[in-house]
Structures are given as C-alpha cells and as structure tokens.
Design an enzyme around this catalytic site. Structure first.
Site, PDB file in Angstrom:
ATOM      1  N   HIS A 127      42.500 -12.624 -26.187  1.00 44.57           N
ATOM      2  CA  HIS A 127      42.397 -11.165 -26.310  1.00 44.57           C
ATOM      3  C   HIS A 127      43.077 -10.546 -25.107  1.00 44.57           C
ATOM      4  CE1 HIS A 127      40.370  -7.216 -26.281  1.00 44.57           C
ATOM      5  NE2 HIS A 127      40.066  -7.425 -27.549  1.00 44.57           N
ATOM      6  N   ASP A 171      35.624 -16.338 -21.922  1.00 42.48           N
ATOM      7  CA  ASP A 171      35.443 -15.109 -22.684  1.00 42.48           C
ATOM      8  C   ASP A 171      34.596 -15.459 -23.905  1.00 42.48           C
ATOM      9  OD1 ASP A 171      35.610 -13.003 -24.457  1.00 42.48           O
ATOM     10  OD2 ASP A 171      37.796 -12.842 -24.437  1.00 42.48           O
ATOM     11  N   GLN A 186      33.155 -13.361 -28.669  1.00 42.36           N
ATOM     12  CA  GLN A 186      33.014 -13.721 -30.073  1.00 42.36           C
ATOM     13  C   GLN A 186      32.108 -14.933 -30.269  1.00 42.36           C
ATOM     14  OE1 GLN A 186      34.100 -11.886 -32.508  1.00 42.36           O
ATOM     15  NE2 GLN A 186      35.354 -10.498 -31.311  1.00 42.36           N
ATOM     16  N   LYS A 201      28.610  -6.507 -29.887  1.00 42.00           N
ATOM     17  CA  LYS A 201      29.015  -7.458 -30.927  1.00 42.00           C
ATOM     18  C   LYS A 201      27.850  -8.340 -31.376  1.00 42.00           C
ATOM     19  CE  LYS A 201      33.767  -7.714 -29.159  1.00 42.00           C
ATOM     20  NZ  LYS A 201      34.467  -6.962 -30.216  1.00 42.00           N
ATOM     21  N   CYS A 217      44.203  -6.632 -30.660  1.00 37.85           N
ATOM     22  CA  CYS A 217      44.302  -6.810 -29.202  1.00 37.85           C
ATOM     23  C   CYS A 217      44.730  -8.236 -28.857  1.00 37.85           C
ATOM     24  CB  CYS A 217      42.987  -6.468 -28.512  1.00 37.85           C
ATOM     25  SG  CYS A 217      42.545  -4.726 -28.621  1.00 37.85           S
TER      26      CYS A 217
END
Length: 409
Positions: A121, A198, A201, A224, A364
């Site tokens: 991302h 990261d 997700q 999220k 993104c």
C-alpha cells in the site's frame, strides 16, 4: 460458515440502495460497525466525556479507565508482553510514518538498505521512499511470483547484511496474498535488520500472535475491524520504543518542560502527544470484545470459505480476470478482478445501481497496478457479516453489467 444472524448486529446493512437490498463488499476499505461499538461511543459521549490522565474528578477517571482499558484489550488481542508496547495513533499510515521518521532517521545511514515489496500500500511505500532520499539509503523491492505471492528464496536473495529495515504487509489489500511474515522476520533478524509489519488487512481477519511472529513493529487501523475511524495502533518492542524519539511534541507526552529543555513521559505516552483519541480507543476496545466473542479463527475460516465460493462462482463469468493466488487457502477474503475492457469505475457504477458496493481504482497500490499491467481494478472484499447470497448477488450483478456494456459497446 458463521451464523447469518451476525448481520443483525450491523444496522447499516438493513437498507436499500437504488431500490435493492444493500450488499456491502468494501470492507477492505472500511468495515461496518456493530451496535456494540456504536453504543460504546454513545455511552462515552453521553456519560463519561472528559479528558484523560490529568483530571482527578469522576468523569476524568472514568474516561481514563476506558482509554487505558482499551489499551489492555489491544495488548491481549495481539498477545503483546506489555501495554507499554501499545501506542494509540490515528491509523496504520500514522504508525508506519512514525517508525520511518523516528526509528528510521536514527538508524538508517547512506548506503543502507530498506526492503519492501511491489504489493505494498502507498502508506508502506512513501515513508520509506522519503527516508531513503533523506539518508541516501537504497530502497529495494522483493520481486513477486506470477501468482502474486512471495518466494522465501527471493526474500533470502534480497535481504543482505546492509539491510536495516524490512517492511511488508501481512495481507495484500489487492491480491489477498497472505505473506509468510514469521519466516521473513527470521531472515531479517539473521541479518540484523528490524521487521515492520503493515497489518491493516490482517488484524480484522485473522488471529495475530506477536510473540510467534517476533516482528519488531506492527501497525493496524481500527476502522477496518469494526471499530471507529481515526484510531489505530502501533506495536513496538519495548527496547526499541524506549530508544526512539517522539515525532509529535506538546501536551500529554511531556514529563518536564523548561525554557530550553524538556523531557518526555515514559512509554506508551511519550508517543501520544496532545489530547488522545479517547472515544476512538474505547470504540476499538468494544470492537475487539465483539470480534473475540465470535472468535478470530472462526472469522478467518468463514472468509476463506467465502473467498473460495466467490472465486468459483465468479470464474464462471466469461471475460472476468481474477488477480492473486488461485488457492483460497493462501489468500484473505477478497477478490480483485476486471471484466473484459470495461473500466472498473464503470463496472462499480452499474453494480451500485443494483445495490452492490465494491471498490474500484488503484487501491493505493499504483506500483502493483503497474506490475499487473493495468491502471485499475475492481475489488470485492468480504467480512464476517457477508454471506454466499451476497456473492450470488455480485455474480448476478456482473452478468447484468456484462450484458449492459455489450449492448453499449
């Protein structure tokens, strides 16, 4: 599959869009919020609204208990050793930037390497680009396999003794790829590099065990994972965080302020300058309670099954290209696709007219779009409240769109 009655906790899903029952397939962008989270936010603002830490009155104490109680919930959620390692921030983007600006500036020098991948991302690309430019460091990319996965052999080839930071997403927001973070972390540590993850997700969809992963930093966002917008988490190993300097200065994060010198509070507060995100943290705590009551293992299994069902049904639509791993067991609950020569924005518009919400664009992830040799894609992303009926509606909508654009073109 999870019980369909879970949908009843999400009031926003009980509506029609353009005359059709809403099918929400955009949870990778932001998830919907259960009643429990909405009520937790309302309760704070109705009964406990006050600033934290400094006050001695009852409302201040209640607010502090709620805020710090949420920190403990996050600690347990990812199995961190201490709440000192849990920093509340605005989101994943702020957390990754903090690692780059604080740890990176202090530890990266000219000629050092920063390793990322083509699937990242933008929030996990640009901070490292800027750091590399500032320090004269080398930004290197691990090449992807044809199916959008990472080869451990290529990871070993790319990380060297010059590598200082490896920063990789746990789960791709485009391909759905689930990366072998535990193995990559071991390789990074063998070369003396730190591992930054990261997990934007990943945190909403699978059980994270920091002790097992052994990564040095990990970032994720509340919105999220059924929580409010504007709240996120940076996890960092205590010794690293203690050695790092804050990047925001002001109230809350200080210990003593003189005319020319100041000192900082201890962890975790030295990284939480200004009035903290009190309501957001309390809402995130309520979201964690909700997810853990259902069970993260059950949520992950539900999404794997749903993704497998979706890939099977969507592959029956002629002219539909699906990106990412073909094995549902190796991908998270999302499917990214294109339909013939139809632009994804046009496709998403037709689906919306049928009450189906999907995401369209570069997500993104422009370097990944270049790797895929397309400018944009459409994406259907699933969560615990989605069902096979939602997938059937999507497939029906895709066939409707195909007929429409065949007539138009």
């Amino acid at each position: 599959m999870l019980n369909k009655e879970i949908r009843n906790h999400f009031p926003i899903l009980n509506q029609e869009i353009n005359g059709h029952p809403l099918v929400y397939l955009d949870s990778a962008a932001t998830s919907q919020k259960p009643v429990q989270v909405i009520e937790a936010l309302e309760h704070y603002y109705r009964f406990d609204n006050a600033n934290v830490h400094r006050g001695v009155h009852t409302l201040g104490n209640r607010a502090t208990d709620g805020y710090e109680g949420a920190r403990e919930k996050v600690r347990k959620f990812i199995n961190a050793k201490s709440t000192e390692e849990i920093i509340f921030m605005r989101g994943t983007t702020t957390a990754l930037n903090t690692v780059a600006q604080s740890y990176g500036r202090a530890n990266v020098s000219e000629g050092d390497e920063i390793i990322i991948t083509h699937m990242e991302h933008h929030s996990n690309i640009i901070p490292w680009q800027q750091l590399a430019k500032e320090k004269g460091a080398v930004l290197k990319y691990i090449d992807l396999e044809e199916d959008g996965t990472l080869s451990i052999d290529k990871v070993r080839e790319t990380i060297t003794d010059r590598t200082k930071i490896v920063s990789i997403m746990y789960v791709s927001n485009v391909l759905g790829t689930m990366n072998p973070i535990e193995e990559i972390t071991k390789i990074a540590h063998q070369h003396g590099a730190v591992m930054c993850v990261d997990a934007a997700q990943a945190a909403p969809h699978l059980k994270i065990d920091i002790q097992k992963l052994d990564c040095d930093f990990l970032a994720f966002s509340g919105h999220k994972m059924c929580g409010p917008t504007g709240i996120g988490v940076l996890y960092g190993k205590k010794d690293l965080l203690n050695a790092m300097e804050p990047v925001e200065f002001g109230g809350e994060m200080i210990d003593f302020v003189g005319l020319y010198e100041s000192t900082w509070k201890e962890l975790p507060w030295k990284f939480e300058g200004g009035t903290p995100i009190i309501a957001g943290a309390i809402g995130l705590g309520a979201a964690i309670d909700f997810l853990e009551e259902i069970g993260m293992d059950a949520i992950e299994q539900h999404e794997h099954e749903l993704a497998g069902y979706a890939m099977e049904k969507m592959s029956e639509v002629d002219g539909l290209a699906i990106y990412g791993p073909t094995d549902p067991g190796k991908r998270a609950g999302l499917v990214t696709f294109n339909l013939n020569d139809v632009h994804p924005h046009d496709l998403a518009t037709v689906l919306d007219m049928n009450g189906i919400a999907v995401r369209a664009g570069h997500h993104c992830a422009q370097p990944l779009m270049k790797w895929l040799e397309c400018s944009a894609t459409a994406r259907a992303s699933f969560y615990l409240y989605n069902t096979t009926e939602d997938v059937d509606r999507l497939v029906e909508g895709l066939r409707t769109a195909k007929e429409y654009f065949t007539d138009v073109y």
